[in-house]
Scaffold this active site. Structure first.
Site, PDB file in Angstrom:
ATOM      1  N   SER A 328     -13.254  42.285   4.254  1.00 39.27           N
ATOM      2  CA  SER A 328     -13.118  40.867   4.622  1.00 39.27           C
ATOM      3  C   SER A 328     -11.868  40.205   4.056  1.00 39.27           C
ATOM      4  O   SER A 328     -11.481  39.140   4.515  1.00 39.27           O
ATOM      5  CB  SER A 328     -14.356  40.088   4.161  1.00 39.27           C
ATOM      6  OG  SER A 328     -14.595  40.292   2.779  1.00 39.27           O
ATOM      7  N   ASP A 616     -13.982  30.522  -0.706  1.00 38.39           N
ATOM      8  CA  ASP A 616     -15.441  30.574  -0.786  1.00 38.39           C
ATOM      9  C   ASP A 616     -15.794  31.360  -2.050  1.00 38.39           C
ATOM     10  O   ASP A 616     -14.896  31.735  -2.808  1.00 38.39           O
ATOM     11  CB  ASP A 616     -16.049  31.146   0.503  1.00 38.39           C
ATOM     12  CG  ASP A 616     -15.841  32.646   0.686  1.00 38.39           C
ATOM     13  OD1 ASP A 616     -15.275  33.294  -0.226  1.00 38.39           O
ATOM     14  OD2 ASP A 616     -16.226  33.193   1.732  1.00 38.39           O
ATOM     15  N   HIS A 619     -13.911  34.991  -1.571  1.00 38.52           N
ATOM     16  CA  HIS A 619     -12.625  35.279  -0.945  1.00 38.52           C
ATOM     17  C   HIS A 619     -11.522  34.319  -1.388  1.00 38.52           C
ATOM     18  O   HIS A 619     -11.777  33.127  -1.567  1.00 38.52           O
ATOM     19  CB  HIS A 619     -12.766  35.209   0.587  1.00 38.52           C
ATOM     20  CG  HIS A 619     -13.783  36.153   1.127  1.00 38.52           C
ATOM     21  ND1 HIS A 619     -15.041  35.744   1.522  1.00 38.52           N
ATOM     22  CD2 HIS A 619     -13.739  37.497   1.303  1.00 38.52           C
ATOM     23  CE1 HIS A 619     -15.728  36.805   1.936  1.00 38.52           C
ATOM     24  NE2 HIS A 619     -14.962  37.874   1.813  1.00 38.52           N
TER      25      HIS A 619
END
Length: 650
Positions: A328, A616, A619
């Site tokens: 991600s 977040d 990340h």
């Protein structure tokens, strides 16, 4: 600044090994009777004042901040050894040539033998017709002056032997050998051979010191002289420093590093510590270059403007494509096409990506986007969003990354998610891109050349070392688990190599124990969850040790390590110098109104996201991604053995 980093950043190697048990909270008793200093102008404090036809610094402005008095120190104030002496509770070690016989008999806290323009070999100083004390002559003075005179002041041979065994011998040597002396030698050895000679000669003198009683030896490597103002202003260079000089120094530094452990095992009871002065300077250059890091370039910036923005100038990038694999941190939309997958395709994700969520788990662009722009490419499109026609015509690279994926097939299972793990990403490269794109090339040879020049960017293993490891019912030890991960990673990299890849940038794993999620959900006694970071450090060390081996196994390949762990560590150590104000809080809010779980949909994030590390709880922000890209592109302290620009040009 450099001295501060020497004393603070390197307390683990310097003080714990040689002085005492010093921790960041205070200093216990220092069991160090004396500091003996050997070397060149970096640490000479006046010996050259007593040598005719010598390089001297005994006039203003030298010493302007040394109470306004020039002493022979080639700086404005104190040197590194002055600070260390103060930490040890000593006077500054006096210069040997300024000591009377009476002084030599009574000075028990150390002496300075360093001489500006000197070094290891006897050639130093000759090219400029200067009189200097080269290293072997400094050891002669220790033996024939200090040792003989001082010994008589001790009550017994045993007490004198103990005194010497506890004293620290500080060495800063080889800068002039690798600089002016090498460059002005009529008949030159190769840098490798020359480095071998230097290290052999250095060991001879260190062996002499050991036989004379020295046991604790701190050896500095050589700083990046190619970045000195003199070299920058008098030699040709295409980067910010003269890389030809720095490459020569790196060869020597590597020889020195590999020798210290061997020397310690050869000389019973000795302790050899390497002070990585090269890295200290690199860290300063990186930090100084990063003060404007939070001025993230505009969204629609073009290649030329970004190169100027990064102070890279008008360089030629000989890389036709960027292929991205991972999780991600670099997924730019593949998970949007997978049912029951971890997605970031809703606001506030993408709020700074022209206001459009794309699947990137951040507020704006990722590290791969910035690298693509520097290369003159479009952002690599997600493979699952491409039609067959797109796959046949897209020559500047593709993104195969998938959020929540990793190296092992277990990734995603614990949360019943559908992800593309690394081997599946390589499958897609082989079965779609490779087959579809090959037909657009005029020959197999041209396609092979294209692949060999393309960069393959890898960021994976975070999920393996995080949730997947923690939720496994039967766990291996962290060491064994790391071995399995590295073995599996190599299998896939080997597949990519067989398919034509040659240039690999493999990122290690960031300190996940410092993520907001882990800080807020796990027990910890420090600022981060060290249990998690220790597991990651084991894996990272194994990766670092493996890359050179892989490059030797896979002929014609180039493996470069992206040290993302260090990039994060540097920010945590000095957030203000990088422009960050918050390093451990999520910018977005979760469904409970907290900042612990994934972002709630369509809830406005923080306004100060440019000065935050995390968007977040898992990340990084676009600012952190930009710093990541910037340092990989320019900084060989976090991208080694060559930086990303050099890999692209190789």
């Amino acid at each position: 600044m450099v001295l501060e980093m020497f004393l603070k950043h390197h307390h683990s190697t310097l003080t714990n090994s040689l002085f005492c048990n010093i921790c960041p909270l205070g200093i216990s008793k220092i069991d160090l009777p004396a500091l003996y200093v050997f070397g060149d102008s970096y640490v000479d404090n006046g010996n050259n004042n007593f040598l005719p036809h010598s390089a001297v610094a005994n006039y203003l402005p030298f010493g302007i901040d040394f109470d306004g008095k020039p002493t022979g120190r080639a700086t404005n104030g104190r040197t590194v050894v002055d600070f260390i002496a103060t930490v040890g509770g000593f006077q500054y070690p006096p210069s040997i040539l300024g000591l009377s016989e009476a002084n030599r008999k009574s000075t028990r806290t150390g002496v300075n033998y360093a001489s500006g323009s000197s070094e290891i070999l006897s050639e130093n100083g000759r090219s400029m017709h200067m009189n200097v004390l080269n290293f072997f002559q400094q050891v002669d003075l220790f033996e024939n002056a200090t040792l003989k005179d001082l010994k008589s002041s001790f009550s017994s041979t045993e007490s004198f032997t103990e005194y010497l065994s506890k004293s620290v011998f500080f060495i800063h040597i080889a800068s002039n050998d690798l600089g002016f002396t090498y460059e002005t030698t009529a008949s030159k050895d190769s840098p490798d051979k020359y480095s071998e000679v230097l290290v052999e000669e250095l060991f001879k003198q260190l062996q002499r010191l050991y036989k004379l009683g020295a046991c604790k030896v701190l050896v500095n490597n050589v700083s990046p002289l190619g970045c000195q103002p003199f070299n920058i202003n008098t030699k040709n260079h295409t980067t910010s420093c003269v890389e030809e000089v720095n490459e020569r120094i790196i060869i020597y530094n590597k020889f020195l590093f590999n020798s210290l452990t061997k020397w310690q095992s050869t000389l019973s009871g000795s302790k050899f510590v390497l002070e990585d002065l090269y890295k200290i300077f690199q860290d300063v250059y990186a930090s100084a270059a990063s003060y404007d890091v939070l001025e993230v370039p505009p969204f629609n910036i073009n290649q030329q403007s970004l190169l100027q923005y990064l102070s890279l100038g008008d360089i030629k990038i000989d890389s036709p494509a960027l292929y991205v694999f991972g999780d991600s941190y670099v997924d730019d939309g593949n998970n949007n096409f997978l049912p029951h997958s971890a997605v970031a395709n809703y606001l506030p994700f993408g709020i700074d990506f022209d206001g459009k969520p794309t699947g990137r788990a951040t507020n704006g662009r990722t590290v791969a986007d910035f690298i693509a722009t520097v290369s003159g490419f479009q952002f690599p499109p997600p493979i699952l969003g491409m039609s067959e026609a797109d796959r046949k015509t897209t020559r500047t690279g593709v993104n195969y990354a998938s959020g929540s994926s990793g190296i092992l097939s277990e990734n995603g299972r614990s949360m019943h998610m559908n992800v593309l793990n690394f081997f599946q990403q390589v499958d897609l490269f082989e079965n779609t891109t490779l087959k579809d794109l090959k037909s657009s090339f005029s020959s197999t040879e041209s396609f092979t050349e294209y692949l060999s020049k393309s960069v393959f960017f890898i960021h994976t293993a975070s999920n393996d070392l995080g949730l997947t490891y923690e939720t496994a019912t039967s766990k291996s030890s962290p060491d064994k688990y790391a071995e399995v991960l590295v073995e599996e990673l190599f299998k896939q990299l080997q597949r990519l190599y067989k398919l034509g890849a040659r240039k690999f940038l493999v990122n290690n794993v960031s300190p996940l124990g410092c993520q907001p999620f882990n800080i807020n959900t796990k027990n910890h006694t420090t600022s981060c969850v060290e249990e998690v970071n220790e597991r990651i450090s084991i894996y990272n060390k194994l990766i670092s040790n493996s890359l050179t081996k892989w490059q030797s196994i896979l002929s014609g390949s180039k493996f470069v390590l992206g040290d993302l762990y260090k990039i994060f560590q540097d920010v945590y150590a000095s957030p203000v110098s990088y422009g960050f104000k918050d390093v451990n809080t999520s910018c977005c809010v979760d469904g409970n109104g907290a900042r612990i779980l994934p972002c709630a949909q369509n809830v406005a994030p923080c306004e100060d996201r440019k000065s935050r590390v995390f968007f977040d709880p898992f990340h990084p922000t676009e600012s952190m991604h930009f710093l990541w890209a910037r340092r990989l592109l320019k900084d060989s302290s976090v991208c080694s053995p060559i930086n990303l620009i050099q890999l692209m040009q190789a």
